[in-house]
Design an enzyme around this catalytic site. Structure first.
Site, PDB file in Angstrom:
ATOM      1  N   GLU A  45       1.099  -1.092   0.074  1.00  0.00           N
ATOM      2  CA  GLU A  45      -0.010  -0.045  -0.179  1.00  0.00           C
ATOM      3  C   GLU A  45       0.750   1.215  -0.033  1.00  0.00           C
ATOM      4  O   GLU A  45       0.587   2.197  -0.624  1.00  0.00           O
ATOM      5  CB  GLU A  45      -0.932  -0.062   1.227  1.00  0.00           C
ATOM      6  CG  GLU A  45      -1.977  -1.006   1.044  1.00  0.00           C
ATOM      7  CD  GLU A  45      -3.084  -1.020   2.184  1.00  0.00           C
ATOM      8  OE1 GLU A  45      -4.158  -0.764   2.094  1.00  0.00           O
ATOM      9  OE2 GLU A  45      -2.638  -1.336   3.141  1.00  0.00           O
TER      10      GLU A  45
ATOM     11  N   GLU B 276      -4.086  -9.279   4.010  1.00  0.00           N
ATOM     12  CA  GLU B 276      -4.860  -8.917   5.253  1.00  0.00           C
ATOM     13  C   GLU B 276      -6.071  -9.818   5.473  1.00  0.00           C
ATOM     14  O   GLU B 276      -6.569 -10.018   6.561  1.00  0.00           O
ATOM     15  CB  GLU B 276      -5.520  -7.514   5.180  1.00  0.00           C
ATOM     16  CG  GLU B 276      -4.314  -6.418   5.352  1.00  0.00           C
ATOM     17  CD  GLU B 276      -3.459  -6.039   4.221  1.00  0.00           C
ATOM     18  OE1 GLU B 276      -2.909  -5.293   3.974  1.00  0.00           O
ATOM     19  OE2 GLU B 276      -3.468  -6.909   2.967  1.00  0.00           O
TER      20      GLU B 276
END
Length: 703
Positions: free
Chosen positions: A108, A128
């Protein structure tokens, strides 16, 4: 310009600011790192001599992502989304230079930069979902803008690593090696000065019919395949928001869905398991000076299904293996089965023909114990009978060199007694592989009374070498896994006597999230295995005349499970699909009448509680006795060894979620309501009572 903190440094090279992450061991994006990146960015942006910024790593990987130990709260400013939004809004171009893997928040971070360079052999990912959550720092909004809906969904919903070579839209340049990365990143930065910042947020997406069809297909697929998990469908919703909302609104939707996931029992369970698996690697109390022994050659006693599976683990890791069978015919059959398994993998594209031959070349068959004189480790995988095991270990003691580790794959027998058959009990240990041994990840490492710390350290290290999850346990009947599963199987069989059908029991347990119910599992493993164990433990069960009597009758009639075409269920030739057999319930009704047990309708809730709560209770006794060091170790054993759903975290985490007071209350209910049977089998563990009375959890024991 030069700023140097412990975890982030920045230096100026000509007109480029180089920000370097250095937070060993994996560049977790902790609060200190986030603060360091913000400080470095602000310094670079305010410096008129800097025209572009490069963010890279001093470690072998770029970043493994968020520091999830921070999930428990506290002052976490600046939060990662804030840092990444600041980077993206920078007035000077920012280049991410990925020298190694970037996962989760690490990827990210790269996506928030304006340009990205990576080593071409690299892999990146957004894992995640394995923690019961979704990317919460813009990953669901930025990745689809740089790639496409399918790529973003593939990565985010599966959580699997992806080669950067498959992400051409994400990376501006792929460099040949780490050595060429700095120069290529500098060139991209110099080119970017003319082009200026290129925020991903300015890329607009729209939901056309084709893209909408991708989302619909994904939703349908995930609904079928991810039952029990909460996060995967939320991942899809978040990615879809990138196509249906302006960027900032999409970020807000991502944050809302992220918090939805975080507040679920699934997220708590999956994050608990993440730490549990890592904790299992660390054995407290071992001598710090004890050194693991070198294992460069291994012997396996027994070339049957289990022995062959064990051997494959070592061949896969490049370790030579000597396989011993006293009869040449059995040895040839075992080696042929291993070859067939490897060739089947090759047909599926998992191995090349060269790899098959390379692994087979590491396997040598022998029929004489004297051929084992130079091995570093020997693992016995013969018939589960004490007299046979002792005979094998006596022979091994005679031929194996000093310092060789003598291991048994026994699943139930007393390893202390086995060790007594040798003159070196300090070198004896249990290595309990789970079937199929070449597939199942769990390895119960069983410490006997005299096992040395050197041998324990070697076994724990070896588990990693052969890609197993090793969990250290103590000696008792069945160790941890099989001791607990005995309780579970006993109660399923008793419920059948009381009137529940095998199909109902299996359905309830599968609804909990287990891959199969106890009756299907018994048929698959072979009912005769449990029968032989019961025959050896008559003193333990003789006070209960109802103990698995239906299973015993089935075995004595030749109905031993799938391999015989019938067990509790019937099976058509070539099929593993269980078919209900009314005759089994007729046997149960007859046995119940003989034993004076009244049959009745039994609720699904009672089935769940009576199968799972005694299993949890047994786990509490195992902890109280010190057979397992941590409640989380039991959870690792049950997830990897028995298919307990990871979205429930394991049986002990599941108990914490249900509430130990509730588990205790139901144990006491059945203890009093099931007559003599309840008194015998539902006595609550002293540890369960103690923790419930103190409003504590099993996980509190892990600290």
């Amino acid at each position: 310009m030069q700023i140097d903190s412990k975890v982030v440094s920045v230096e100026q090279k000509d007109n480029i600011a180089l920000i370097t992450l250095n937070n060993a061991p994996v560049n977790a994006l902790s609060k200190a790192v986030r603060q360091g990146v913000m400080t470095a960015m602000q310094a670079a942006l305010s410096n008129d001599g800097v025209e572009a910024i490069v963010i890279t790593s001093a470690l072998p990987l770029f970043s493994a992502g968020a520091d999830i130990s921070e999930f428990s709260g506290g002052n976490l400013e600046p939060m990662l989304p804030e840092v990444l939004n600041f980077i993206e809004s920078a007035s000077k171009p920012v280049v991410a230079a990925l020298n190694g893997a970037a996962f989760g928040g690490g990827l990210e971070l790269a996506l928030a930069c304006h340009y990205r360079v990576s080593v071409e052999s690299n892999k990146v990912g957004l894992p995640e979902v394995h923690l019961g959550i979704l990317p919460g720092a813009g990953g669901t909004q930025r990745l689809p803008r740089l790639s496409d809906a399918k790529t973003a969904l593939d990565m985010i919903v599966s959580g699997a690593p992806t080669p950067v070579t498959k992400l051409s839209g994400v990376f501006d340049k792929l460099t040949a090696s780490v050595e060429t990365l700095a120069a290529d990143a500098q060139q991209v930065a110099l080119n970017a000065i003319a082009q200026g910042p290129r925020p991903v947020s300015e890329i607009n997406l729209s939901l056309d019919d084709d893209t909408n069809a991708v989302f619909n297909a994904y939703s349908e697929q995930v609904t079928q395949k991810s039952k029990g998990f909460f996060a995967p469908l939320k991942c899809i919703e978040a990615v879809k928001a990138a196509y249906t909302m302006p960027f900032n609104d999409g970020l807000a939707e991502e944050a809302r869905l992220f918090m939805q996931c975080m507040e679920t029992p699934q997220a708590r369970a999956q994050q608990h398991f993440f730490f549990a698996e890592r904790a299992a690697n660390h054995v407290p109390g071992l001598d710090k000076n004890a050194q693991a022994r070198s294992i460069s050659k291994v012997a396996i006693i027994g070339a049957g299904t289990m022995g062959g599976g064990i051997a494959m683990n070592f061949a896969n890791a490049g370790i030579p293996v000597v396989m011993l069978e006293l009869k040449q015919e059995a040895l040839d059959k075992g080696l042929a089965l291993i070859r067939r398994n490897y060739e089947n993998s090759a047909k599926k594209g998992k191995l090349t023909s060269e790899q098959v031959e390379q692994r087979m070349s590491l396997l040598t068959g022998v029929t004489d114990y004297d051929a084992l004189s130079d091995v570093d480790l020997v693992i016995e995988a013969v018939f589960e009978k004490m007299s046979v095991k002792k005979e094998v270990f006596s022979a091994l003691d005679r031929v194996c060199k000093p310092g060789a580790i003598l291991a048994t794959n026994t699943s139930t027998l007393d390893i202390n007694e086995i060790a007594e058959a040798t003159s070196r009990p300090q070198d004896v240990i249990g290595l309990h592989f789970f079937s199929p041994a070449n597939v199942m990840k769990l390895l119960e490492i069983v410490r006997a009374d005299k096992t040395s710390d050197e041998v324990i350290k070697t076994a724990m290290k070896l588990a990693k070498t052969i890609r197993k999850v090793g969990v250290l346990v103590g000696v008792c009947f069945g160790f941890v896994g099989n001791r607990m599963i005995e309780v579970y199987g006993r109660e399923a069989n008793r419920l059948m006597l009381e009137g529940a059908t095998p199909e109902q029991v299996d359905r309830v347990i599968m609804q909990l999230g287990m891959p199969m119910g106890p009756f299907t599992m018994g048929d698959m493993a072979g009912l005769d295995i449990g029968y032989f164990v019961r025959q050896s433990r008559k003193a333990f069960i003789e006070h209960d005349p109802s103990y698995c009597v239906v299973a015993d009758e089935l075995v004595e009639a030749g109905r031993v499970g799938l391999k015989a075409g019938k067990g509790v269920y019937l099976y058509e030739a070539g099929s593993r699909k269980p078919i209900a057999d009314p005759e089994v319930m007729e046997i149960a009704a007859r046995k119940a009448k003989e034993l004076g047990i009244e049959q009745r309708e039994i609720s699904d809730q009672e089935i769940l509680e009576r199968c799972i709560y005694p299993l949890i209770n047994e786990g509490a006794d195992i902890l109280r006795e010190g057979i397992a060091g941590r409640a989380s170790d039991i959870d690792v054993i049950y997830v990897y060894g028995y298919g307990f759903p990871v979205f429930r975290g394991g049986p002990m985490q599941y108990a914490d979620e249900v509430g130990l007071k509730n588990v205790l209350a139901r144990m006491r209910h059945y203890q009093s309501s099931l007559g003599e049977y309840g008194k015998q089998w539902f006595a609550p563990s002293e540890l369960l009572i103690e923790l419930a009375d103190q409003n504590k959890t099993f996980s509190s024991l892990n600290n």
